[in-house]
Scaffold this active site. Sequence first.
Site, PDB file in Angstrom:
ATOM      1  CD  GLU A  34     -45.669 -40.792 -41.264  1.00  0.00           C
ATOM      2  OE1 GLU A  34     -45.072 -41.732 -41.488  1.00  0.00           O
ATOM      3  OE2 GLU A  34     -45.427 -40.143 -40.557  1.00  0.00           O
ATOM      4  CB  CYS A  82     -51.652 -33.768 -40.142  1.00  0.00           C
ATOM      5  SG  CYS A  82     -49.953 -33.556 -40.572  1.00  0.00           S
ATOM      6  CB  CYS A 106     -38.502 -34.273 -46.497  1.00  0.00           C
ATOM      7  SG  CYS A 106     -38.348 -32.234 -46.393  1.00  0.00           S
ATOM      8  CB  CYS A 123     -35.096 -30.324 -40.264  1.00  0.00           C
ATOM      9  SG  CYS A 123     -35.559 -29.215 -41.380  1.00  0.00           S
ATOM     10  CB  CYS A 134     -37.264 -33.606 -39.114  1.00  0.00           C
ATOM     11  SG  CYS A 134     -38.779 -34.134 -40.012  1.00  0.00           S
ATOM     12  CB  CYS A 153     -42.626 -35.283 -37.649  1.00  0.00           C
ATOM     13  SG  CYS A 153     -43.257 -34.132 -36.233  1.00  0.00           S
TER      14      CYS A 153
END
Length: 341
Positions: A94, A107, A114, A118, A121, A332
């Site tokens: 995305e 962005c 990932c 975190c 997130c 995010c």
Amino acid sequence: MQDEKREIRSLLPEELEAELKALGEPAYRAGQVFSWLGKGVASFDEMTDLPAALREKLGRAYLLSAPELLKKQVSARDGTVKYLWRLRDGNAVECVVMRYSYGSTVCISSQVGCRQGCAFCASTGLGFIRNLSAGEMLEEVLFSEKDSGVKITGVVLMGIGEPLENYDEVLRFLRLVNHPRGLNIGMRHISLSTCGLVPGIRRLAEENLQLTLSVSLHAPEDVTRRKLMPVAAKYDIGTLMDCCTDYFRKTERRISFEYALIRGVNDAPRQAELLAGLMRRTHGHVNLIPLNRVEGSPLVPGDTRKFAGLLREQGVNVTIRRRLGADIDAACGQLRRKEAT
Ligand code: SAH
């Protein structure tokens, strides 16, 4: 990936020149091909000023991919556009086009998934799949520009993934997007955000680029940071701050420290004081992020204006990030997450 052919959009002009020379083509052809690639063509047939035989030759030798639009959402509030693109191997990435008064910034994601984990997130839940190539990152920019009709003047590497973990491809992407014969986006219009991988930051300092480095700090003391970010167990704040101070000395570029404010976790007055101390040490500034709530997460946003006030009292340079595209899951990793569930 299984592709045997080389991905042509990842090549820099000088590499393209050498490759075409090996195919028996004159050097000027490389310039033509590079400029077509930078225009976001989806096939060699679109390179209309090349002889048909050369287009065929290129098609046999190289892979030219284009992402497929899986989903697009446009914010009714601020015109932010969020894209979910399907890559050639079926994975989805995305990216978000944000409009500001001074231009439009995209962005982009640097990895599929990932592995940083975190706590706050949305990208974390789905795990890590693979790195993106430089060409695929460029595709995010090119095809978002093409589809939105908005001229892209800036790029932020703040989407899904940890860019410094995909160092070589990210650096190659930066050179491609910055190239005068490509999109020609100036380094000062590019930001790269890292969770704080110390060796990567040290390596980046040596490149001496004029981009803006953002470091996701989110807590001024190790005990809190470790609760939020697993990477904090690897590099403590002291080590990270030394590295950031060196980065500033070497590049003369101030680091922007990201701090997503979480009520009862990192928003106490004492934490503002500690954070101010770290900013004095590194000559950095704080970018306070209103926490985006993630479904199923108990974390709640703190009062950014109040915390910004505490930091300013201590002489810290602080900005509060605007919330663009809040009505379209622009934050995010949220779109990819929704699609996957
Ligand atoms: N891996 C890089 C870049 C991706 S995240 C990094 O960690 O910096 C981009 C920024 O968004 C980071 O500062 C990240 O910590 C922040 N972020 C992630 N989830 C968030 C959320 N739910 N609310 C606010 N900021 C968030």
